[in-house]
Design an enzyme around this catalytic site. Structure first.
Site, PDB file in Angstrom:
ATOM      1  N   SER A 292      -5.423  18.270   0.730  1.00  0.00           N
ATOM      2  CA  SER A 292      -5.660  17.075  -0.066  1.00  0.00           C
ATOM      3  C   SER A 292      -4.740  17.066  -1.286  1.00  0.00           C
ATOM      4  O   SER A 292      -4.830  17.960  -2.134  1.00  0.00           O
ATOM      5  CB  SER A 292      -7.127  17.065  -0.503  1.00  0.00           C
TER       6      SER A 292
ATOM      7  N   ALA B 203       3.064  36.413  -8.600  1.00  0.00           N
ATOM      8  CA  ALA B 203       3.621  37.764  -8.501  1.00  0.00           C
ATOM      9  C   ALA B 203       3.135  38.375  -7.197  1.00  0.00           C
ATOM     10  O   ALA B 203       2.002  38.155  -6.787  1.00  0.00           O
ATOM     11  CB  ALA B 203       3.163  38.616  -9.678  1.00  0.00           C
TER      12      ALA B 203
ATOM     13  N   LYS C 189      10.824  41.784  -8.456  1.00  0.00           N
ATOM     14  CA  LYS C 189       9.752  42.561  -9.095  1.00  0.00           C
ATOM     15  C   LYS C 189       9.802  44.000  -8.587  1.00  0.00           C
ATOM     16  O   LYS C 189       9.652  44.244  -7.391  1.00  0.00           O
ATOM     17  CB  LYS C 189       8.393  41.912  -8.775  1.00  0.00           C
TER      18      LYS C 189
HETATM   19  C1  LIG Z   1      -5.746  33.368 -12.690  1.00  0.00           C
HETATM   20  C2  LIG Z   1      -5.206  33.733 -11.353  1.00  0.00           C
HETATM   21  C3  LIG Z   1      -3.999  34.406 -11.239  1.00  0.00           C
HETATM   22  C4  LIG Z   1      -3.515  34.786  -9.993  1.00  0.00           C
HETATM   23  N1  LIG Z   1      -2.356  35.502  -9.886  1.00  0.00           N
HETATM   24  C5  LIG Z   1      -1.980  35.987  -8.689  1.00  0.00           C
HETATM   25  C6  LIG Z   1      -0.806  36.776  -8.546  1.00  0.00           C
HETATM   26  O1  LIG Z   1      -0.063  37.000  -9.484  1.00  0.00           O
HETATM   27  N2  LIG Z   1      -0.498  37.227  -7.310  1.00  0.00           N
HETATM   28  C7  LIG Z   1      -1.273  36.976  -6.223  1.00  0.00           C
HETATM   29  O2  LIG Z   1      -0.982  37.472  -5.134  1.00  0.00           O
HETATM   30  N3  LIG Z   1      -2.332  36.157  -6.319  1.00  0.00           N
HETATM   31  C8  LIG Z   1      -2.708  35.696  -7.518  1.00  0.00           C
HETATM   32  N4  LIG Z   1      -3.801  34.875  -7.603  1.00  0.00           N
HETATM   33  C9  LIG Z   1      -4.463  34.434  -6.381  1.00  0.00           C
HETATM   34  C10 LIG Z   1      -3.648  33.317  -5.763  1.00  0.00           C
HETATM   35  O3  LIG Z   1      -3.494  32.267  -6.689  1.00  0.00           O
HETATM   36  C11 LIG Z   1      -4.301  32.789  -4.503  1.00  0.00           C
HETATM   37  O4  LIG Z   1      -4.650  33.864  -3.671  1.00  0.00           O
HETATM   38  C12 LIG Z   1      -3.359  31.905  -3.754  1.00  0.00           C
HETATM   39  O5  LIG Z   1      -2.864  30.912  -4.575  1.00  0.00           O
HETATM   40  C13 LIG Z   1      -4.018  31.304  -2.567  1.00  0.00           C
HETATM   41  O6  LIG Z   1      -4.925  30.294  -2.942  1.00  0.00           O
HETATM   42  P1  LIG Z   1      -5.581  29.493  -1.758  1.00  0.00           P
HETATM   43  O7  LIG Z   1      -4.489  28.951  -0.910  1.00  0.00           O
HETATM   44  O8  LIG Z   1      -6.581  30.360  -1.103  1.00  0.00           O
HETATM   45  O9  LIG Z   1      -6.352  28.334  -2.530  1.00  0.00           O
HETATM   46  P2  LIG Z   1      -5.798  27.017  -3.273  1.00  0.00           P
HETATM   47  O10 LIG Z   1      -4.445  27.190  -3.830  1.00  0.00           O
HETATM   48  O11 LIG Z   1      -6.899  26.620  -4.203  1.00  0.00           O
HETATM   49  O12 LIG Z   1      -5.678  25.953  -2.119  1.00  0.00           O
HETATM   50  C14 LIG Z   1      -6.824  25.297  -1.605  1.00  0.00           C
HETATM   51  C15 LIG Z   1      -6.383  24.206  -0.667  1.00  0.00           C
HETATM   52  O13 LIG Z   1      -7.524  23.633  -0.075  1.00  0.00           O
HETATM   53  C16 LIG Z   1      -7.428  22.218  -0.178  1.00  0.00           C
HETATM   54  N5  LIG Z   1      -8.766  21.650  -0.221  1.00  0.00           N
HETATM   55  C17 LIG Z   1      -9.835  22.055  -0.951  1.00  0.00           C
HETATM   56  N6  LIG Z   1     -10.876  21.242  -0.738  1.00  0.00           N
HETATM   57  C18 LIG Z   1     -10.454  20.305   0.151  1.00  0.00           C
HETATM   58  C19 LIG Z   1     -11.043  19.160   0.753  1.00  0.00           C
HETATM   59  N7  LIG Z   1     -12.289  18.791   0.482  1.00  0.00           N
HETATM   60  N8  LIG Z   1     -10.301  18.426   1.598  1.00  0.00           N
HETATM   61  C20 LIG Z   1      -9.001  18.754   1.890  1.00  0.00           C
HETATM   62  N9  LIG Z   1      -8.396  19.813   1.344  1.00  0.00           N
HETATM   63  C21 LIG Z   1      -9.104  20.577   0.483  1.00  0.00           C
HETATM   64  C22 LIG Z   1      -6.652  21.985  -1.478  1.00  0.00           C
HETATM   65  O14 LIG Z   1      -6.077  20.707  -1.523  1.00  0.00           O
HETATM   66  C23 LIG Z   1      -5.612  23.082  -1.354  1.00  0.00           C
HETATM   67  O15 LIG Z   1      -4.562  22.644  -0.545  1.00  0.00           O
HETATM   68  C24 LIG Z   1      -4.255  34.447  -8.838  1.00  0.00           C
HETATM   69  C25 LIG Z   1      -5.430  33.700  -8.946  1.00  0.00           C
HETATM   70  C26 LIG Z   1      -5.920  33.351 -10.190  1.00  0.00           C
HETATM   71  C27 LIG Z   1      -7.193  32.563 -10.285  1.00  0.00           C
END
Ligand SMILES: Cc1cc2nc3c(=O)[nH]c(=O)nc-3n(C[C@H](O)[C@H](O)[C@H](O)COP(=O)(O)OP(=O)(O)OC[C@H]3O[C@@H](n4cnc5c(N)ncnc54)[C@H](O)[C@@H]3O)c2cc1C
Length: 503
Positions: A41, A52, A80
């Site tokens: 979305s 990182a 890194k």
């Molecule tokens: C403060 C912080 C620092 C971080 N630093 C690091 C780091 O340095 N190194 C590292 O390896 N990791 C780090 N992480 C973790 C890393 O950010 C995540 O593991 C990574 O970005 C993966 O996120 P994700 O894809 O699981 O979720 P998100 O990036 O949140 O993606 C979620 C997806 O789901 C979709 N979605 C949600 N609800 C719906 C819906 N109802 N309908 C359609 N789509 C939906 C969204 O649009 C999005 O595309 C950090 C996290 C935090 C909180």
């Protein structure tokens, strides 16, 4: 086999976890049998941090056939070599966890035992003097290891810093070119099969329905399928990892930027600096029980390098893991599966290993419970070992602010307490199954925080002390001289992978 094959997989979410999952599935599954769709979305967006990485990401790039220079240029990335920790343990302390060891074993014994012996004799050089990665990093230099140069100067690894939004875009292009279908839209409803409780389909706000045999939940912290729909439950580790918020922003940074991440301990948590080619990522990870959002914001802005480029925003989280990573016909990957604070940048690593493990245990439509149980066992073991490693950084502290007092005195998981006990007794770390961090990493954190074992390995005494001191000095000097000859990171990037405008 084929009549029971999974015919369709729906990846829910297009952040780092969604696109990595889709890329790995597309690499291994037969497109004639299994259709892969990803729904994301634009309105919700991605978490936008996570910049990182650790060296295992190079395996992913290798697997996907991604060219390093193209990838670094497209994501405005940098290199890194490890993490420099400042003010951890004690204010003023600096230590380094590099992607490598402290040199070759000497007569079969790990170098930190020899270092300990010399230290007992009055040699107060830090263990980092024997780290190739820090020899390069502290001089602002970078070069990939050269396998031709033999043991010693080639024995280290490296990872990347990158812009998370550009990374998701890069992987999206990669996936779409390999047959993954992207659907844009917000999921407003999830339907389950009446009898089995399996997920049947998701419905978008505009009424379109997407069905699949198997679902990968990459929807971020909320866990749209694994939690909101399947009610899987969450094991919280807040008692060991009290940091539960981060205030994040980007800044212009300072040149030349170092080829490592910096983590500086502050009064109620720690601050990261992640240098990219076009900006620096910054965040203060803090415990809301011990400080306020206002104070955290103020402290983060006060310690920023360069000018802020965005309004700071606060992210909330809870350290822990989903009770089951795989529940029914749904596997949670990324933030949907749980979260460990980003101290060692381990989330993207856990995304990679989760999806690789799913390929190893890929089901058919009958889904044998033994396979699911094994998958869940391996995921739990892996993340719990990483959790212990992260807790270690906190519990060794001598700092006295209330948050640090809490972590110094808290009860530890038994698995970590056992490791600390053995380290203190004899300078060894008992490694367990699914352990991501090997002994040199544990040694870097123990020694860097001033936790020295009660003794060194007595077999070290077989070596004449003067000869040992000469050998260690030669190693140290060779590393320093070699690093001096290497290009700066800035020169390396300018030559091979200077950033290009996003496609
Ligand atoms: C403060 C912080 C620092 C971080 N630093 C690091 C780091 O340095 N190194 C590292 O390896 N990791 C780090 N992480 C973790 C890393 O950010 C995540 O593991 C990574 O970005 C993966 O996120 P994700 O894809 O699981 O979720 P998100 O990036 O949140 O993606 C979620 C997806 O789901 C979709 N979605 C949600 N609800 C719906 C819906 N109802 N309908 C359609 N789509 C939906 C969204 O649009 C999005 O595309 C950090 C996290 C935090 C909180």
């Amino acid at each position: 086999m084929t009549e029971n094959a999974i015919r369709s997989v729906l990846v829910v979410g297009g952040g780092t976890s969604g696109w990595i999952s889709a890329a790995v599935l597309a690499r291994f599954l037969d497109p004639a049998t299994t259709r892969i769709t990803l729904v994301e979305s634009d309105e919700i967006g991605i978490v936008g941090v996570g910049e990182a990485t650790v060296p295992i990401i190079r395996n992913l790039n290798g697997l996907l056939g991604i060219d390093e220079n193209d990838f670094v240029a497209a994501t405005h990335g940098s290199f890194k070599l490890g993490i420099e920790f400042r003010d951890w343990g004690r204010i003023g302390n600096v230590h380094f966890h590099g992607f490598g060891d402290f040199g070759e074993d000497i007569e079969g014994i790990a170098p930190h035992h020899h270092w300990l012996k010399l230290r007992r004799q009055g040699d107060d050089r830090p263990i980092e003097d024997y780290s190739l990665t820090y020899a390069l990093g502290r001089r602002g230099r970078f070069t990939p290891p050269d396998p031709e140069s033999g043991r010693g100067e080639s024995d280290y690894r490296y990872a990347y810093h990158f812009d998370a939004a550009l990374y998701a875009r890069y992987l999206r292009r990669h996936c779409e070119a390999r047959g993954v279908t992207r659907v844009e839209g917000r999921i407003s409803d999830v339907a389950q099969h009446g009898e089995s409780g399996d997920i049947a389909s998701v419905t978008l706000a505009d009424g379109r329905a997407l069905e699949a045999d198997f679902f990968i939940d990459c929807s971020g912290f909320r866990g749209l399928l694994i939690e909101e729909t399947l009610k899987t439950g969450y094991d919280s580790w807040a008692q060991w990892l009290p940091c539960d918020r981060a205030v994040v922003t980007a800044s212009s940074g300072e040149a030349p930027s170092p080829p490592f991440t910096t983590s500086t301990a502050l009064e109620a948590g720690w601050q990261w600096r992640i240098p990219l080619q076009h900006r620096e990522g910054n965040g203060y990870v803090y415990a809301s029980r011990f400080t306020s959002d206002e104070r955290a914001r103020e402290l983060m802005l006060a310690t920023l390098k360069g000018e802020p480029m965005q309004e700071p925003r606060v992210l909330r989280f809870e350290g822990g893991r989903r009770k089951l990573a795989w529940n029914r016909n749904c596997v949670a990957v990324g933030l949907a599966s749980g979260f460990l604070e980003p101290l060692e940048s381990t989330s993207i690593q856990l995304i990679q290993t989760a999806i690789a493990r799913l390929i190893d245990h890929f089901p058919d439509r009958r889904r044998d419970p033994a396979i699911i149980a094994e998958y869940n066992r391996l995921c739990a073991n892996e993340v719990e070992r990483v959790r212990d490693f992260i807790i270690l950084h906190y519990c060794l502290t001598h700092r006295t602010e209330p948050m640090w007092d809490y972590v110094r005195n808290m009860d530890l998981p038994d698995t970590l307490a056992h490791k600390i006990e053995l380290w203190k007794a004899m300078g060894r770390v008992p490694l367990m199954t699914e352990e991501s961090y090997q002994e040199p990493s544990w040694a870097a954190i123990f020694l860097g925080n001033g936790c020295l074992p009660g003794r060194y390995d007595p077999l070290v005494d077989r070596i004449d002390t003067a000869r040992l001191a000469r050998g260690m000095a030669a190693r140290r000097e060779a590393y320093a001289a070699w690093a001096e000859r290497m290009p700066t990171q800035a020169a390396y990037i300018a030559r091979h992978c200077a950033m290009k405008a996003p496609a």
